[in-house]
Structure formats: structure tokens, C-alpha cells
Design a protein around this motif. Structure first.
Motif, mmCIF file in Angstrom:
data_model
loop_
_atom_site.group_PDB
_atom_site.id
_atom_site.type_symbol
_atom_site.label_atom_id
_atom_site.label_comp_id
_atom_site.label_asym_id
_atom_site.label_seq_id
_atom_site.Cartn_x
_atom_site.Cartn_y
_atom_site.Cartn_z
ATOM 1 N N UNK A 150 0.833 -1.237 -0.036
ATOM 2 C CA UNK A 150 0.225 -0.086 -0.092
ATOM 3 C C UNK A 150 0.872 1.361 0.011
ATOM 4 N N UNK A 151 2.354 1.090 0.098
ATOM 5 C CA UNK A 151 2.974 2.225 -0.016
ATOM 6 C C UNK A 151 3.544 2.889 1.290
ATOM 7 N N UNK A 152 3.473 1.966 2.405
ATOM 8 C CA UNK A 152 3.827 2.359 3.534
ATOM 9 C C UNK A 152 4.974 1.756 4.101
ATOM 10 N N UNK A 153 6.079 2.606 4.257
ATOM 11 C CA UNK A 153 7.233 1.810 4.631
ATOM 12 C C UNK A 153 7.252 1.276 6.040
ATOM 13 N N UNK A 154 7.821 -0.102 6.167
ATOM 14 C CA UNK A 154 7.800 -0.542 7.589
ATOM 15 C C UNK A 154 9.229 -0.564 7.979
ATOM 16 N N UNK A 155 9.684 0.083 8.908
ATOM 17 C CA UNK A 155 11.128 0.125 9.099
ATOM 18 C C UNK A 155 11.447 -0.622 10.658
ATOM 19 N N UNK A 156 12.336 -1.606 10.738
ATOM 20 C CA UNK A 156 12.659 -2.243 11.819
ATOM 21 C C UNK A 156 13.942 -1.882 12.520
ATOM 22 N N UNK A 157 13.938 -1.624 13.994
ATOM 23 C CA UNK A 157 14.894 -1.146 14.551
ATOM 24 C C UNK A 157 15.288 -2.375 15.798
ATOM 25 N N UNK A 158 16.592 -2.575 15.467
ATOM 26 C CA UNK A 158 17.078 -3.872 16.428
ATOM 27 C C UNK A 158 18.205 -3.724 17.068
ATOM 28 N N UNK A 159 18.076 -3.440 18.394
ATOM 29 C CA UNK A 159 19.242 -3.496 19.192
ATOM 30 C C UNK A 159 19.218 -3.865 20.620
ATOM 31 N N UNK A 178 15.863 -2.246 7.693
ATOM 32 C CA UNK A 178 16.358 -2.675 8.999
ATOM 33 C C UNK A 178 17.461 -1.868 9.498
ATOM 34 N N UNK A 179 17.391 -1.288 10.648
ATOM 35 C CA UNK A 179 18.566 -0.707 11.458
ATOM 36 C C UNK A 179 19.056 -1.407 12.591
ATOM 37 N N UNK A 180 20.374 -1.517 12.598
ATOM 38 C CA UNK A 180 20.806 -2.571 13.690
ATOM 39 C C UNK A 180 21.767 -1.750 14.383
ATOM 40 N N UNK A 181 22.286 -2.145 15.447
ATOM 41 C CA UNK A 181 23.340 -1.693 16.326
ATOM 42 C C UNK A 181 24.264 -2.734 16.783
ATOM 43 N N UNK A 182 25.262 -2.420 17.284
ATOM 44 C CA UNK A 182 26.386 -3.632 17.700
ATOM 45 C C UNK A 182 25.739 -4.679 18.455
ATOM 46 N N UNK A 183 24.878 -4.190 19.615
ATOM 47 C CA UNK A 183 24.057 -5.249 20.294
ATOM 48 C C UNK A 183 22.928 -6.010 19.596
ATOM 49 N N UNK A 184 22.516 -5.603 18.698
ATOM 50 C CA UNK A 184 21.380 -6.180 17.734
ATOM 51 C C UNK A 184 21.864 -7.406 17.200
ATOM 52 N N UNK A 185 20.953 -8.639 17.260
ATOM 53 C CA UNK A 185 21.482 -9.644 16.593
ATOM 54 C C UNK A 185 20.026 -10.254 15.724
ATOM 55 N N UNK A 229 23.675 0.929 10.227
ATOM 56 C CA UNK A 229 24.333 0.687 11.440
ATOM 57 C C UNK A 229 24.124 1.867 12.572
ATOM 58 N N UNK A 230 23.807 1.730 13.540
ATOM 59 C CA UNK A 230 23.590 2.796 14.436
ATOM 60 C C UNK A 230 24.366 2.511 15.771
ATOM 61 N N UNK A 231 24.883 3.787 16.345
ATOM 62 C CA UNK A 231 25.443 3.724 17.843
ATOM 63 C C UNK A 231 24.376 2.975 18.473
ATOM 64 N N UNK A 232 24.889 2.741 19.759
ATOM 65 C CA UNK A 232 23.703 2.307 20.737
ATOM 66 C C UNK A 232 23.165 3.473 21.491
#
Length: 314
Positions: A150-159, A178-185, A229-232
């Protein structure tokens, strides 16, 4: 004094933006991620929609069942958000937990927000609610595909502490970005599950360095399993989310076929590798052993030098 307070508020200081995403609760993550005071919760703890199954096992329940859902604003844009509380049963999916996320995604089809943000922190499905949990995973994945179509982005944040394992890893794979940090698995099978089924010689779950090399944020980012990739810190995740909303790909046949080709190529290229460091070497990393210790800035420099890590292959 008043000018100082206004300045702090404008820059996000005093809101815990420097707080560790890994250490923060689900509600603290939402509070820092969204514009101040904008979050409106749906089916909150006061409604006490709790799991009907856990009392059968003499297990404690949570008033929100470990899933917080609602609406808010991100840099002024309307968004829907769901956050898993990893401190309650490892953020595991059950009937109510999953139903709240499905309901939020279905609401997105009508409300058409700028994005749906899913703050993953889950070990998978609750064994005590296995059938209901597995059904919830399937319904969430189907709902995400409909929202993306439907055109709506779904953004996952994992940390978070629990990462995104089991069904949570599958759901993450259906997200736009998907956005992930060092701690994210991210992984479908957890370390202990692999060891139980294949033996410690195949995968030693006690080797934490091995776990992070194989399932951690840097490896997922290098192989295209994550897009940023993001800082924690909560601030870093907020900025990354804002950036990824604008980069979400179209959800069409061309995107899916391109992703499938990349996955097939990845199997051929890395299928015989026995460790993540071998994969990193084949990607062109000059000193693969140094990757786990790289700072975020140095890691971003490495990503730019490699180039080929920007794609949608989950």
C-alpha cells in the motif's frame, strides 16, 4: 533560564537521547524515538489485555503483554509504532502480543502514516503459546506485506537484549528497511537451538564472540541483512529511522526478484565459508579480524569503501 530549557528541548537533551538503546525499556525507547509528547498508546496497560494462557503454567503476566503499540510523530510526520519489551518473557510472541502488532499494521492501511516503526526485542515464540504465537508470526508477516504494498514503509529497529530471533527474525526479513546496532542480533535459530540440534562442534553457544560475529549487527550490515548501522543510543536510532524511511524501496516484483538473485548469489559466493571472518575477507575487508573492534565511525568508513553492502537481501 527559560531560554536554556527551550534550547535543551529543541536539541532533545534531557530526554535521554544518549541513553543506551540496549539498556532502555521499550517505553523509554518510544519516548526518545518519537517527538516529545506525541505518543498515544492503543490498548494500554490500563485495559489489562493479558495472555489467557500463562496462568495455566503459573507464570506471571504483564498488563500490556510485553507489546506497546500506538501512534506518534517522528520529526513532525505521523507514524505508527510497536515496541517489544524484551524484559518480559524475552519479548516472545504470544496470542495477545502478536494480535496487538497485527492490529496496528491493519490500522496502517487506513491511516496511511509516513511509516510503521517496529522496535524488535524478541527471542521468538513463547513455548507456552506455541500455536497462537506461530499463527501470530504468519499474520504479522502477511500484514507487513500488505502495508508495504500500500506504499507505507515498515522500518525495523534492532538493538535490544533479546535481538530478533525465531519468528522475530522472519518478521524482520519482511520489513522495508532494518536498522541494527552492535548489540542487535538477527537470526531464525538462536545459538542454543543450533548447538542442541547440531552439537557444540557445529556452533558453540558459549562462544559469545562467535555469536556476535555470526548474528550480530556488523555482520548483518556487511552481508546486506540490515540496511543501516547505528550507535547504541536512542538518538542514533531516531536519526537512522528518519533516514531509512526515505530510502524504503518499492514493494513490487522487480524488488523481490532482485533480492532473490542476491540471496542466490550470496549462497554460491559464501556457502563454503566456516566463519564470518572468511566472508568479510571475500567482501574485500583487508583485516577481517579487526572488524568486531571497529568504532561506528570506522565501520561506516569501511562500508563506504566496500560499496556492495547496500542492497535488500535479507
Amino acid at each position: 533560564m527559560n531560554e536554556r530549557i527551550i534550547d535543551l528541548a529543541a536539541r532533545g537533551e534531557g530526554r535521554g537521547w544518549a541513553t543506551s538503546w540496549y539498556e532502555a525499556s521499550a517505553r523509554a525507547r518510544i519516548d526518545g524515538l518519537l517527538d516529545a509528547g506525541s505518543f498515544r498508546e492503543v490498548i494500554g496497560p490500563e485495559q489489562r489485555r493479558m495472555s489467557p494462557h500463562l496462568p495455566l503454567f503459573d507464570l506471571p503476566r504483564a498488563f500490556d503483554d510485553g507489546m506497546i503499540v500506538g501512534s506518534g510523530r517522528l520529526d513532525g510526520s505521523a507514524v505508527l509504532v510497536a515496541a517489544q519489551e524484551g524484559r518480559f518473557m524475552g519479548g516472545a510472541f504470544g496470542e495477545i502480543h502478536g494480535a496487538k502488532l497485527v492490529g496496528l499494521l491493519r490500522a496502517a492501511l487506513k491511516l496511511k502514516p509516513a511509516a510503521v516503526l517496529i522496535l524488535f526485542d524478541t527471542g521468538g515464540v513463547r513455548l507456552q503459546e506455541a500455536n497462537a504465537g506461530e499463527t501470530a508470526i504468519a499474520e504479522v508477516m502477511r500484514a507487513i506485506t500488505r502495508v508495504r504494498a500500500a506504499g507505507v514503509p515498515v522500518i525495523g529497529l534492532i538493538g535490544g537484549r533479546a535481538g530478533a530471533y525465531g519468528g522475530g527474525g522472519l518478521i524482520a526479513g519482511t520489513c522495508s528497511r532494518l536498522v541494527v546496532s552492535e548489540g542487535g542480533r538477527i537470526s531464525v535459530s538462536g545459538p542454543e537451538v543450533i548447538e542442541t540440534n547440531e552439537g557444540a562442534e557445529e556452533f558453540d553457544s558459549r562462544d559469545r564472540a562467535l555469536v556476535w560475529r555470526t548474528m550480530g549487527g556488523k555482520h548483518r550490515r556487511l552481508t546486506g541483512g540490515a540496511d543501516a548501522y547505528a550507535d547504541d543510543t536512542i538518538e542514533a536510532f531516531r536519526q537512522a529511522a528518519l533516514d531509512q524511511i526515505g530510502r524504503a524501496p518499492a514493494f513490487d516484483l522487480d524488488t523481490l526478484e532482485a533480492e532473490q538473485r542476491r540471496l542466490e548469489e550470496r549462497i554460491v559466493r559464501f556457502g563454503d565459508c566456516r566463519d564470518a571472518t572468511e566472508i568479510w575477507g571475500q567482501l574485500g575487508v583487508n583485516d577481517p579480524e579487526s572488524v568486531p573492534a571497529l568504532t561506528t565511525a570506522d565501520f561506516e568508513t569501511l562500508l563506504v569503501s566496500l560499496g556492495e553492502t547496500t542492497h535488500d537481501a535479507r
